[in-house]
Write a protein that holds these residues in place. Structure first.
Motif, short mmCIF file in Angstrom:
data_model
loop_
_atom_site.label_atom_id
_atom_site.label_comp_id
_atom_site.label_asym_id
_atom_site.label_seq_id
_atom_site.Cartn_x
_atom_site.Cartn_y
_atom_site.Cartn_z
N ASP A 141 -8.32 -0.63 -8.90
CA ASP A 141 -9.40 -1.51 -8.49
C ASP A 141 -9.46 -1.50 -6.96
OD1 ASP A 141 -7.24 -3.14 -7.67
OD2 ASP A 141 -7.29 -4.26 -9.56
N ALA A 142 -10.37 -2.27 -6.40
CA ALA A 142 -10.56 -2.25 -4.95
C ALA A 142 -9.31 -2.72 -4.22
CB ALA A 142 -11.75 -3.13 -4.58
N GLU A 143 -8.63 -3.73 -4.76
CA GLU A 143 -7.44 -4.23 -4.07
C GLU A 143 -6.33 -3.17 -4.04
OE1 GLU A 143 -5.27 -6.31 -1.61
OE2 GLU A 143 -7.35 -6.77 -2.16
N ALA A 144 -6.21 -2.37 -5.10
CA ALA A 144 -5.23 -1.29 -5.11
C ALA A 144 -5.54 -0.28 -4.02
CB ALA A 144 -5.21 -0.62 -6.48
N VAL A 145 -6.81 -0.01 -3.79
CA VAL A 145 -7.20 0.89 -2.71
C VAL A 145 -6.78 0.31 -1.36
CG1 VAL A 145 -9.15 1.99 -1.52
CG2 VAL A 145 -9.12 1.87 -4.01
N HIS A 146 -7.05 -0.97 -1.15
CA HIS A 146 -6.69 -1.60 0.12
C HIS A 146 -5.17 -1.61 0.32
CE1 HIS A 146 -10.71 -2.69 1.22
NE2 HIS A 146 -10.91 -3.42 0.13
N GLN A 147 -4.42 -1.81 -0.75
CA GLN A 147 -2.96 -1.78 -0.62
C GLN A 147 -2.47 -0.40 -0.23
OE1 GLN A 147 -1.36 -3.28 -4.32
NE2 GLN A 147 -2.18 -5.34 -4.01
N LEU A 148 -3.07 0.63 -0.82
CA LEU A 148 -2.71 1.99 -0.46
C LEU A 148 -3.04 2.26 1.01
CD1 LEU A 148 -1.85 4.92 -1.00
CD2 LEU A 148 -4.14 5.32 -1.95
N MET A 149 -4.21 1.79 1.45
CA MET A 149 -4.61 2.01 2.83
C MET A 149 -3.73 1.26 3.81
SD MET A 149 -6.74 4.27 2.32
CE MET A 149 -6.98 4.57 4.08
N ALA A 150 -3.12 0.16 3.38
CA ALA A 150 -2.14 -0.52 4.23
C ALA A 150 -0.94 0.38 4.49
CB ALA A 150 -1.70 -1.83 3.59
N GLY A 151 -0.58 1.17 3.49
CA GLY A 151 0.49 2.16 3.68
C GLY A 151 0.09 3.23 4.68
N HIS A 152 -1.15 3.68 4.62
CA HIS A 152 -1.64 4.63 5.63
C HIS A 152 -1.59 4.02 7.02
CE1 HIS A 152 -3.32 8.02 3.25
NE2 HIS A 152 -3.43 7.12 2.29
N ARG A 153 -2.00 2.75 7.11
CA ARG A 153 -2.02 2.08 8.41
C ARG A 153 -0.62 2.02 9.03
NH1 ARG A 153 -3.45 -3.90 7.96
NH2 ARG A 153 -1.19 -4.11 7.88
N GLU A 154 0.39 1.75 8.22
CA GLU A 154 1.75 1.68 8.74
C GLU A 154 2.18 3.00 9.37
OE1 GLU A 154 4.42 0.40 5.72
OE2 GLU A 154 3.47 -1.55 5.45
#
Length: 423
Positions: A301-314
């Motif tokens: 879902d959208a929140e799973a995408v945002h969580q993954l992108m938080a990993g990219h941001r780190e």
């Protein structure tokens, strides 16, 4: 200690100092590459689980056997996830092949061959056609239009979007059929189109009834801070303005999951979606539904995408911090360059002393630091000021970036002092 205000003997001293530093840099025999916005191996590792999906599952949520033909619209669950992210009704968003760039290319080809809804004739039968190109911009956009002989008309890309006075002047010409635009964390400046500018784009009067904005929302979820900068809803604004067919929206998971094995999306008005569906029906029997299913399972879902992108941001944020810190420390005191400070995306746009960008790139190359050619962010590779350089921090490690950006700063200072002494 601005270079502009120094006496000649002090400029000469600085030149000699940076020339010596440059020669030491050459002695290191570096092989560093900051040319393109490629995800690093660490970023790709975040989605390693995709390689084990879909496992033994053969059917998607609709009961379709993903190993077989069919399904032009793409996986519904995946479309629902990205419809929420992009703010597009799910029935107006299709999931396709592995990248959005191919969809943009095909949209140009279909328009040239057949026209688009609202066209009086195929674009190729017009006496001439042109596209508006905000600059600095994405070199691959410009390569597509150059490939098909489409004239490219530049307008400045400002912090809130393209210069709308310039845009309105150009769209008064009926030969102007389209416009390239990366709306969120644009390539290479990192600027985001504001709601006000998006509304102006939606509402403006165009001489061409079939004018299209190619809204390449490649970095909609690629945040570098805690702030999730929203993308303007161009599609909704166009519908509200009575120009529902004006926007072609493109996006993909290319820098969300695997860069070479993602999923591209096309979103637009019902009429444009039907036009797209009809055209691709002659090109394909359906997209890679196995890849769609594995992405739907992973990006639930959208929140799973945002969580993954938080990993990219780190992974990415420290690299951007490194670039900005070194540029500030090395170039700031001399006032020989300016640069963007993006809140997302993949690039930093560096403006060096006018007339020196090509020289900077040459010096860097000869010192083992590969940069995108100067002028790449402009149509035909021609930067009229010869001042823009795109920095792509994503691929190297932080340690490699330290060396590369410090070396780049030396090249910028050497080129600036060379020019100052020659004047």
């Amino acid at each position: 200690m601005s270079l502009q205000t120094l006496p000649r003997d002090q400029i000469q001293h600085l030149h000699d100092e940076h020339l010596a530093a440059y020669r030491r840099l050459q002695d290191e025999q570096l092989t560093l590459d900051i040319t393109r916005g490629k995800p690093s191996p660490a970023q790709l590792d975040l989605s390693e689980v995709l390689l084990s999906l879909p496992g033994a599952i053969r059917q998607d949520a609709s009961g379709t056997d993903v190993r077989n033909y069919g399904g032009l619209d793409g996986n519904l669950q995946l479309r629902q996830t990205f419809a929420e992210i992009l703010g597009i009704p799910v029935e107006q968003l299709l999931a396709g092949e592995n990248a959005s760039l191919s969809a943009m290319h095909d949209a140009i080809v279909y328009a040239l061959l057949h026209g688009v809804p609202g066209s009086e004739r195929p674009w190729s039968r017009e006496d001439s056609i042109a596209f508006i190109c905000p600059v600095p911009g994405y070199d691959r956009h410009f390569a597509i239009t150059e490939r098909f002989g489409i004239e490219m008309l530049t307008v400045p890309m400002l912090e809130d979007g393209p210069d709308m006075d310039a845009v309105r002047e150009l769209v008064a010409d009926p030969s102007v059929k389209g416009m390239w635009l990366v709306p969120t964390y644009s390539n290479p400046t990192g600027y985001t189109v504001s709601e006000d500018v998006a509304r102006q784009l939606a509402e403006m009067t165009t001489a061409a009834p079939d004018f299209r904005i190619f809204w390449d929302n490649a970095y909609a979820v690629h945040h570098l801070t805690d702030e999730r900068t929203p993308s303007a809803d161009l599609l909704g604004l166009c519908a509200a303005a009575g120009n529902p067919d004006r926007a072609f929206v493109f996006a993909s998971t290319s820098k969300v999951t695997f860069a070479g094995s993602g999923v591209g999306f096309f979103g637009s008005s019902p009429a444009n979606v039907e036009w797209w569906r009809e055209n691709i029906s002659f090109r394909t029997i359906g997209p890679d539904k196995v890849n769609h299913l594995r992405h739907a399972m992973y990006l639930r879902d959208a929140e799973a995408v945002h969580q993954l992108m938080a990993g990219h941001r780190e992974i990415l944020a420290p690299k951007f911090d490194t670039v900005l810190r070194i540029l500030s420390d090395r170039l700031g005191p001399h006032e020989v360059a300016t640069w963007t400070r993006p809140k997302g995306g993949y690039f930093v746009s560096l403006e060096v002393v006018e007339g020196t960008a090509k020289r900077v790139v040459q010096l860097a190359r000869e010192a083992g630091i590969a940069l995108t050619p100067a002028g790449s962010a402009f149509p035909h590779g021609i930067d009229p000021r010869d001042s823009n350089i795109r920095i792509a921090p994503s691929m190297p490690t932080v340690d490699q970036l330290e060396v590369a950006i410090d070396g780049l700063a030396t090249c910028v200072l050497l080129a600036a002092t060379e020019q100052a002494l020659a004047s």
